[in-house]
Design an enzyme around this catalytic site. Structure first.
Site, PDB file in Angstrom:
ATOM      1  N   HIS A 123      -5.214  -3.065  -2.733  1.00  0.00           N
ATOM      2  CA  HIS A 123      -4.913  -2.235  -3.643  1.00  0.00           C
ATOM      3  C   HIS A 123      -5.090  -2.807  -5.127  1.00  0.00           C
ATOM      4  O   HIS A 123      -4.600  -2.159  -6.126  1.00  0.00           O
ATOM      5  CB  HIS A 123      -3.646  -1.569  -3.304  1.00  0.00           C
ATOM      6  CG  HIS A 123      -3.913  -0.723  -2.135  1.00  0.00           C
ATOM      7  ND1 HIS A 123      -4.270   0.547  -1.951  1.00  0.00           N
ATOM      8  CD2 HIS A 123      -3.579  -0.997  -1.095  1.00  0.00           C
ATOM      9  CE1 HIS A 123      -4.297   0.893  -0.914  1.00  0.00           C
ATOM     10  NE2 HIS A 123      -3.690  -0.091  -0.008  1.00  0.00           N
TER      11      HIS A 123
ATOM     12  N   LYS B 278     -11.961   0.951  -1.482  1.00  0.00           N
ATOM     13  CA  LYS B 278     -10.734   1.375  -2.333  1.00  0.00           C
ATOM     14  C   LYS B 278     -11.653   1.422  -3.895  1.00  0.00           C
ATOM     15  O   LYS B 278     -12.184   2.304  -4.262  1.00  0.00           O
ATOM     16  CB  LYS B 278      -9.533   0.564  -2.251  1.00  0.00           C
ATOM     17  CG  LYS B 278      -9.115   1.074  -1.007  1.00  0.00           C
ATOM     18  CD  LYS B 278      -7.910   0.474  -0.344  1.00  0.00           C
ATOM     19  CE  LYS B 278      -7.599   0.927   1.044  1.00  0.00           C
ATOM     20  NZ  LYS B 278      -7.131   0.135   1.844  1.00  0.00           N
TER      21      LYS B 278
ATOM     22  N   SER C 175       0.697  -1.018   0.085  1.00  0.00           N
ATOM     23  CA  SER C 175      -0.065  -0.086   0.098  1.00  0.00           C
ATOM     24  C   SER C 175       0.751   1.228  -0.087  1.00  0.00           C
ATOM     25  O   SER C 175       0.270   2.222  -0.384  1.00  0.00           O
ATOM     26  CB  SER C 175      -0.977   0.120   1.223  1.00  0.00           C
ATOM     27  OG  SER C 175      -0.337  -0.150   2.270  1.00  0.00           O
TER      28      SER C 175
HETATM   29  C1  LIG Z   1      -6.828   0.037   3.325  1.00  0.00           C
HETATM   30  C2  LIG Z   1      -6.444  -1.393   3.823  1.00  0.00           C
HETATM   31  C3  LIG Z   1      -7.161  -1.927   4.619  1.00  0.00           C
HETATM   32  C4  LIG Z   1      -8.022  -1.784   5.600  1.00  0.00           C
HETATM   33  O1  LIG Z   1      -9.273  -1.785   4.964  1.00  0.00           O
HETATM   34  P1  LIG Z   1     -10.511  -0.799   5.566  1.00  0.00           P
HETATM   35  O2  LIG Z   1     -11.668  -1.393   5.000  1.00  0.00           O
HETATM   36  O3  LIG Z   1      -9.999   0.693   5.073  1.00  0.00           O
HETATM   37  O4  LIG Z   1     -10.477  -1.092   6.913  1.00  0.00           O
HETATM   38  C5  LIG Z   1      -6.506  -3.607   5.104  1.00  0.00           C
HETATM   39  N1  LIG Z   1      -5.471  -3.985   4.010  1.00  0.00           N
HETATM   40  C6  LIG Z   1      -4.824  -3.199   3.272  1.00  0.00           C
HETATM   41  C7  LIG Z   1      -3.644  -3.732   2.410  1.00  0.00           C
HETATM   42  C8  LIG Z   1      -5.281  -1.922   2.813  1.00  0.00           C
HETATM   43  O5  LIG Z   1      -4.587  -1.246   2.092  1.00  0.00           O
END
Ligand SMILES: *Cc1c(COP(=O)(O)O)cnc(C)c1O
Length: 388
Positions: A204, A236, A176
């Protein structure tokens, strides 16, 4: 004895690590209003621009009219409604796994899976740059916990040789804060050779990678055998909220029976599931957004290279520029903001000490002229700040 919060806050400020929340006064999109200022933003994870898509908004509104707003209870009591169930079936088909299970956040999905699968006497091996939610989940599980070198199969294999009990290997699919892809074929082969399971969190990758937006596992053509535990998030590229775990019938039933972060929480609003069903359809069927995004990535990387900026090895919309010092990253971000550009400065402890960076994210909602504006702004900011 007392809580000395004031001095903790003061030292965080002194280290250039103090965090402020930009106050957004507009929907997600390239042009935003933040703290009263109109800015061109390059920091959202809404990679396909679906968070404000009219059809997704309509699905949410119609979902609320039909199903109400609140989830009402946990899934095991009376909170598991038809849209949740339909979305789970659609996500299972999309990921080509037998089952999928819906969660309210990715953070909770990761806590749920890891704590349900392993405990005392077991082993969890994680990439040292994994997302914080995965690292926290490993600690909470009580299993023996070791971090291997970033994306390094040999480093993982050495730890696998010493592992005890049931062993779970965990990696982000796309990292990320770096934007690079995990070597999933290599990690999977190493894990399988020693009877360990591979869990991939592809928060992602979904929507962005693979011809149909199926993420890293589609990109590398890996099935259930290679990646028995697959996590995706919906906040996302899907543009909505929540997360899912996809895997075997037995895995999903195990989570429903034993995963405390699944059992002891209220289901997400059913209308959100209605919205995600629509965004899943757009994400899967309208590949032009992925193509446009890929073109923007190429354009940005070519331009940044010409400016002599330090790019990371990333083929994804996450295009960080390595800065190093936290203060300098903050100053660069502030310069960009003066020029109407919003780019986040990512500092420790989110990234390792000495590797502060500007985390630029591109989305399919950007156009080429906006990427060029970003490049012009970067050139100016770098020139103005010199080697301070
Ligand atoms: C954003 C993210 C999460 C968390 O997800 P949310 O739904 O925002 O709690 C978990 N793992 C990764 C790799 C992320 O980028």
């Amino acid at each position: 004895m007392s809580f000395d919060l004031a001095s903790r806050l003061a030292s965080r400020r002194a280290e250039d690590l103090y965090r402020l929340r930009p106050l957004l006064d507009s929907p997600q999109g390239p042009e935003v209003v933040v703290d009263g200022q109109r800015l061109l933003a390059f920091c959202s994870n809404d990679y396909l621009g679906l968070a404000s898509h009219p059809e997704v908004i309509r699905a949410l509104r119609e979902g609320a009219e039909r199903w109400g707003v609140g989830g009402g209870a946990s899934h095991l009591v009376i909170g598991h409604s038809a849209p949740h169930h339909q979305l789970e079936e659609a996500l299972a088909a999309f990921t080509r796994r037998p089952r999928a299970l819906l969660f309210s956040t990715g953070y909770m999905a990761n806590l749920a899976v890891v704590t349900a699968l392993i405990g005392r006497g077991d082993t969890v091996l994680q990439d040292r740059l994994n997302h914080a939610s995965l690292l926290d989940a490993g600690l909470l599980s009580g299993a023996r916990f070791s971090r291997y070198l970033h994306n390094d199969t040999a480093s993982l294999a050495a730890r696998l040789d010493k592992a005890e009990g049931d062993t779970l290997v965990i990696s982000d699919g796309v990292f990320s804060m770096e934007g690079d892809l995990a070597d999933l074929p290599g990690l999977s082969a190493a894990a399988r050779a020693r009877g360990a399971w591979l869990m991939v969190d592809d928060a992602h990758g979904f929507g962005v990678l693979g011809a149909g937006g199926g993420g890293c596992v589609e990109h590398f053509a890996l099935g259930l055998e290679e990646v028995p535990v697959l996590v995706g998030t919906l906040g996302k590229a899907f543009g909505t909220a929540g997360a899912f775990v996809a895997g075997s019938e037995e895995l999903i039933e195990t989570l429903i029976q034993f995963a405390r972060p699944y059992i002891y929480t209220t289901s997400q609003p059913p209308a959100v599931a209605c919205a995600t069903l629509k965004s899943l359809q757009l994400l899967r069927d309208e590949g032009w957004r992925r193509q446009h995004l890929r073109n923007l990535i190429v354009r940005f990387r070519r331009g940044a290279q010409e400016l002599g900026l330090t790019l990371m090895d990333s083929p994804t919309p996450i295009q960080p520029l390595l800065v190093g010092d936290s203060g300098r990253a903050m100053r660069l971000s502030a310069r960009l903001r003066e020029r109407g550009l919003l780019v986040g400065a990512i500092r420790p402890p989110t990234v390792p000490a000495g590797t502060a960076r500007l985390r630029i994210t591109l989305t399919a909602a950007h156009d080429e002229a906006q990427v060029d504006r970003l490049l012009d702004g970067l050139a100016l900011a770098w020139r103005e700040l010199g080697d301070d």
